[in-house]
Design a protein around this motif. Sequence first.
Motif, short mmCIF file in Angstrom:
data_model
loop_
_atom_site.label_atom_id
_atom_site.label_comp_id
_atom_site.label_asym_id
_atom_site.label_seq_id
_atom_site.Cartn_x
_atom_site.Cartn_y
_atom_site.Cartn_z
N LEU A 1 4.48 -2.51 14.86
CA LEU A 1 5.49 -1.48 14.62
C LEU A 1 6.83 -2.08 14.24
N SER A 2 7.20 -3.18 14.90
CA SER A 2 8.48 -3.84 14.61
C SER A 2 8.50 -4.37 13.19
N SER A 3 7.35 -4.74 12.65
CA SER A 3 7.30 -5.26 11.28
C SER A 3 7.56 -4.18 10.24
N LEU A 4 7.51 -2.92 10.68
CA LEU A 4 7.74 -1.79 9.77
C LEU A 4 9.15 -1.22 9.89
N MET A 5 9.87 -1.60 10.95
CA MET A 5 11.15 -0.96 11.26
C MET A 5 12.32 -1.74 10.65
N PHE A 6 13.25 -1.00 10.05
CA PHE A 6 14.50 -1.57 9.58
C PHE A 6 15.59 -1.17 10.58
N LYS A 7 16.11 -2.15 11.30
CA LYS A 7 17.01 -1.86 12.41
C LYS A 7 18.33 -1.25 11.96
N ASP A 8 18.72 -1.45 10.71
CA ASP A 8 20.01 -0.93 10.25
C ASP A 8 19.90 0.50 9.75
N ALA A 9 18.69 1.08 9.73
CA ALA A 9 18.51 2.45 9.26
C ALA A 9 19.18 3.44 10.22
N LYS A 10 19.58 4.58 9.69
CA LYS A 10 20.21 5.60 10.51
C LYS A 10 19.29 6.04 11.63
N ARG A 11 18.01 6.16 11.33
CA ARG A 11 16.99 6.45 12.34
C ARG A 11 15.94 5.36 12.23
N ASP B 1 0.81 -1.22 0.00
CA ASP B 1 0.00 0.00 0.00
C ASP B 1 0.84 1.27 0.00
N GLY B 2 1.92 1.25 -0.77
CA GLY B 2 2.74 2.44 -0.91
C GLY B 2 3.78 2.63 0.17
N GLN B 3 3.99 1.64 1.05
CA GLN B 3 4.95 1.78 2.15
C GLN B 3 5.81 0.54 2.26
N LEU B 4 7.05 0.72 2.75
CA LEU B 4 7.94 -0.41 3.00
C LEU B 4 7.52 -1.14 4.28
N VAL B 5 7.65 -2.46 4.24
CA VAL B 5 7.40 -3.32 5.40
C VAL B 5 8.63 -4.19 5.57
N SER B 6 9.19 -4.22 6.79
CA SER B 6 10.45 -4.93 6.99
C SER B 6 10.28 -6.43 7.17
N ASP B 7 9.13 -6.85 7.67
CA ASP B 7 8.88 -8.27 7.90
C ASP B 7 7.46 -8.59 7.43
N ASP C 1 7.00 8.44 9.92
CA ASP C 1 6.16 7.76 8.94
C ASP C 1 5.68 6.41 9.47
N ILE C 2 6.54 5.72 10.22
CA ILE C 2 6.13 4.46 10.84
C ILE C 2 5.08 4.71 11.91
N LEU C 3 5.34 5.67 12.79
CA LEU C 3 4.43 5.93 13.91
C LEU C 3 3.05 6.37 13.44
N ARG C 4 3.01 7.13 12.36
CA ARG C 4 1.72 7.64 11.87
C ARG C 4 0.81 6.54 11.34
N ARG C 5 1.36 5.37 11.10
CA ARG C 5 0.56 4.31 10.47
C ARG C 5 -0.31 3.55 11.46
N ILE C 6 0.00 3.65 12.74
CA ILE C 6 -0.71 2.80 13.71
C ILE C 6 -2.06 3.40 14.09
N SER C 7 -3.09 2.56 14.07
CA SER C 7 -4.44 2.99 14.40
C SER C 7 -4.73 2.73 15.88
N PHE C 8 -4.95 3.79 16.62
CA PHE C 8 -5.24 3.64 18.04
C PHE C 8 -6.62 3.01 18.25
N VAL C 9 -7.56 3.32 17.38
CA VAL C 9 -8.89 2.71 17.49
C VAL C 9 -8.77 1.20 17.31
#
Length: 516
Positions: free
Chosen positions: A440-450, A244-250, A455-463
Amino acid sequence: MSKQKEFGDFQTPDDLALQVTALVADLFPNPKLVLEPTAGLGAFLLASQAQWGDACKYEGYEINIHYVTSARKLLLHQGIEIYQQDFFAADWKDILNREHSGRILVIGNLPWVTNAELGVFGSKNLPKKSNFQGLRGIDARTGKSNFDIAEWMLIQLVDALPASGAIAILCKTTTARKVLRHFWKTSCGRKSSKLFRIDAKASFDVAVDACLLFVLGEHTEERTATVYNDLRMDSQNSIFGFVDGQLVSDMDSYAKFRELDGGSTYTWRSGIKHDASKVMEFSRQNGHYINGLGEEVDLEDDFLYPLLKSSDLGNRRSIPRKLVLVTQRHPGDGTSLIQETAPKTWRYLQNHTKKLDSRRSSIYQNRPRFSVFGVGNYSFALWKVAISGLYKSFNFVVVPPFEGRPVFVDDTCYLIPLNCREEAQLIYELLDSEPAQRFLSSLMFKDAKRPINIDILRRISFVSIARLVGRLEELKHFLLSPSVSPQDGDVQLSLIMETENDYRTKRCSKRGTVRG
């Protein structure tokens, strides 16, 4: 500036080149032409010749005349042609699509240097300037517009590669992902996309995550790549991709918690940015303020606020050890008020104009003197939930007021402003829940500088999280209360849910989904 830095020059050790060609021989047997686009001294050409012998032709291209001369002496008698060629001036579509090439293998090691690093030293070994990443606004003016030269070069090579060809290139792992993302986003995937991790410290004496990127020239609708722990096919680690237009690490973990991917009803914000920590940040010692230059300074308290640094949040500390000088409540606000209400603070700023006026980021241009960035009403909320972007785990922290004042976080951190302790605690517990952490971990690339970004945080639905863990009624209390979070206004839960569903639908229809 050394020539090694200018050309991003890290010559490949012979043993690594031999390991790579042995692996590539299994992935892409019987090439007709092996081409090294930045040949250096020809390590990959020599290793390829040892692998395939007279079964194919060999060509190397290199800008450095000293390398060209040395490589010709070493390789010419083995039937390997070396050409002096500026990569950025070459027509790679023409070179890689000559009729006689057939099954062409592009192999090698591209420069490990960024455009910004070269620009600092005035190097001309750069591609023609263009916003090839398609960045907009502030992203195009700040760090996001910096890129590895290898990223640009790889995009040219993959784009020019015929369907019958293959590419096997050593590069930073982040560069490999960005290249794949470029094609996944703008066109389509490439068959057999793989990343094989290498030990860059052992081979090149550089502390960076690196890999061998392998792709075939054939196009595919599948937008995934397999990651391996080393240069062996039996070391498969994970599969990442484009959803859906975004990278997923796992991809496997993401599939289990995809329902949480809906867009946030709370607005994530970046922390304060000032680019002058020695002047703008202070510790308090024996009742005195000490800046980063070791100076004891006399300031009014009016513009000083408690500050949590990235290391504080990364270690789940919520008690500030620093203070920060906040010159504005909103970007663009005038700063002359300080002169009128806090003369000692104004005098201090005047005494450090050299440092403050020399801040290089373009975000300070055409703004009031002594401006900061990353401030707004949200910065002054008494309660927050925050996280560092520099750590490799999602350690969220409830940030309460300190000594009656709102606490700021620095610009490597992200925050949600909240109204009260109870709301902050609920949001923290939702984010700290197992489903949220795994999503959230499935979206994160651990080797990235940050590793953690907004962009990762904005994707999570609190509802969706609240519904999944049985706390939706508690969340409703805050979302539907008259005193709703300051950034959301007077919202209705039904509208929030409709917005999240619309968010998902738009992303799926507009950018496409993973197939296969």
